[in-house]
Motif scaffolding. Structure first.
Motif, PDB file in Angstrom:
ATOM      1  N   ALA A 106      12.363  -3.370   1.896  1.00  0.00           N
ATOM      2  CA  ALA A 106      13.266  -2.443   2.588  1.00  0.00           C
ATOM      3  C   ALA A 106      14.436  -2.050   1.687  1.00  0.00           C
ATOM      4  CB  ALA A 106      13.768  -3.074   3.882  1.00  0.00           C
ATOM      5  N   GLU A 107      14.993  -3.023   0.971  1.00  0.00           N
ATOM      6  CA  GLU A 107      16.108  -2.741   0.064  1.00  0.00           C
ATOM      7  C   GLU A 107      15.664  -1.833  -1.078  1.00  0.00           C
ATOM      8  OE1 GLU A 107      17.447  -6.555  -1.192  1.00  0.00           O
ATOM      9  OE2 GLU A 107      18.213  -7.124   0.800  1.00  0.00           O
ATOM     10  N   ALA A 108      14.472  -2.107  -1.629  1.00  0.00           N
ATOM     11  CA  ALA A 108      13.960  -1.275  -2.715  1.00  0.00           C
ATOM     12  C   ALA A 108      13.708   0.151  -2.238  1.00  0.00           C
ATOM     13  CB  ALA A 108      12.670  -1.884  -3.270  1.00  0.00           C
ATOM     14  N   GLU A 109      13.211   0.293  -1.023  1.00  0.00           N
ATOM     15  CA  GLU A 109      12.969   1.625  -0.468  1.00  0.00           C
ATOM     16  C   GLU A 109      14.292   2.362  -0.244  1.00  0.00           C
ATOM     17  OE1 GLU A 109      10.443   3.759   3.147  1.00  0.00           O
ATOM     18  OE2 GLU A 109      10.658   1.577   3.105  1.00  0.00           O
ATOM     19  N   GLU A 110      15.314   1.640   0.167  1.00  0.00           N
ATOM     20  CA  GLU A 110      16.631   2.246   0.373  1.00  0.00           C
ATOM     21  C   GLU A 110      17.214   2.733  -0.953  1.00  0.00           C
ATOM     22  OE1 GLU A 110      21.064   1.012   2.095  1.00  0.00           O
ATOM     23  OE2 GLU A 110      19.331  -0.268   2.497  1.00  0.00           O
ATOM     24  N   GLU A 135       0.807  -1.214   0.000  1.00  0.00           N
ATOM     25  CA  GLU A 135       0.000   0.000   0.000  1.00  0.00           C
ATOM     26  C   GLU A 135       0.843   1.267   0.000  1.00  0.00           C
ATOM     27  OE1 GLU A 135      -3.271  -0.337  -0.449  1.00  0.00           O
ATOM     28  OE2 GLU A 135      -2.731  -2.459  -0.536  1.00  0.00           O
ATOM     29  N   TYR A 136       2.138   1.148   0.262  1.00  0.00           N
ATOM     30  CA  TYR A 136       2.982   2.331   0.359  1.00  0.00           C
ATOM     31  C   TYR A 136       3.856   2.540  -0.863  1.00  0.00           C
ATOM     32  CZ  TYR A 136       1.478   2.014   5.179  1.00  0.00           C
ATOM     33  OH  TYR A 136       0.699   1.943   6.311  1.00  0.00           O
ATOM     34  N   ILE A 137       3.759   1.640  -1.837  1.00  0.00           N
ATOM     35  CA  ILE A 137       4.602   1.737  -3.026  1.00  0.00           C
ATOM     36  C   ILE A 137       3.924   2.601  -4.086  1.00  0.00           C
ATOM     37  CG2 ILE A 137       5.738   0.468  -4.883  1.00  0.00           C
ATOM     38  CD1 ILE A 137       5.845  -1.955  -3.082  1.00  0.00           C
TER      39      ILE A 137
END
Length: 263
Positions: free
Chosen positions: A96-100, A26-28
């Motif tokens: 988490a890695e994609a967000e980083e 939901e946050y992407i």
């Protein structure tokens, strides 16, 4: 008794990981780099969320209160539960890695750069696809355990290769999750049928079929059946030469001729 109690504790932890994982979708957001193929890319993300929500729902991980007794047959062993927790943790780590990576991309981009512009489903999808997007998201969200999650900030994927790898990795991990608990397969098939009842009349259903063929074989099969496609047929005969008592199940049409040629 101790084994069942330990398994119950593990399932509670598993339910928490499942709900956190579904919530992550939901946050992407998707950057403008996806604008040309935005509807396909967004639907790939939605389909992935739908599949993992179905898996958790088939095991009852979305219930507000778990049953008093945990079915050993449904969840297998403590080892299987532990393995599934590791798989869900891997999915969360992928997010988490994609967000980083997203944060690093933003830090390198010039302030106000069009590179950081975001696609918005509500305004950038045509009405028919927006309706399908909303239907899928509603199905997935309704399968979450109703709890007060802490709202997180949205973040965006800006690079197509990162998105493709993320979807491929999550699809593989969800397949591994499904393989751990085969007892949930029949329920997943039933949930697929319910999904098709909701989305099967969409104008964009053919695009969903194409994506399901790559990411979600159960949904692909349900969409084909719901559209009058291939069905499962089984016929058994007792007796020789196709004579005698016939026992069968047919969800389509069977046409056949029995007896000797010319009769």
């Amino acid at each position: 008794m101790a084994e069942a109690a330990g398994l119950a504790v593990g399932v509670v932890a598993l339910a928490g990981l499942f709900n956190n994982t579904v919530e992550c979708f939901e946050y992407i957001q998707l950057g403008r780099a996806f604008e040309k193929d935005f509807k396909t890319t967004q639907l790939k993300l939605d389909s992935c969320e739908l599949r993992i929500s179905r898996w958790g729902s088939s095991l009852g991980l979305n219930r507000n209160t778990l049953p008093a007794e945990i079915s050993i047959d449904m969840f297998g062993s403590q080892s299987d539960v532990d393995h599934s927790m590791k798989l869900l943790t891997q999915i969360l780590e992928l997010f988490a890695e994609a967000e980083e990576v997203s944060a690093k991309f933003k830090s390198r981009a010039e302030s106000g750069s069009n590179e950081l512009a975001i696609c918005d489903p509500q305004s950038d999808l045509d009405p028919s696809l927006l309706n399908l997007h909303n239907q899928i998201r509603t199905l997935a969200i309704d399968r979450q355990k109703k709890a007060g999650f802490k709202r997180r900030a949205k973040w965006a994927l800006y690079e197509e290769k990162r998105f493709r790898r993320l979807i491929e990795d999550i699809t593989e991990l969800v397949g591994n999750l499904e393989g751990l608990f085969p007892a949930g397969t029949i329920i997943q098939q039933q949930l697929c049928e319910a999904e098709v009842a909701v989305v099967g009349k969409s104008e964009e259903v053919n695009l969903l079929k194409t994506i399901a063929a790559q990411q979600d074989k159960l949904l692909e099969a349900a969409l084909q059946t719901g559209d009058g496609g291939p069905t499962t047929q089984r016929v058994e005969f007792s007796g020789d030469r196709n004579e005698g008592f016939q026992l069968g199940f047919n969800s389509g049409t069977i046409s056949n001729t029995f007896g000797k040629s010319g009769q």
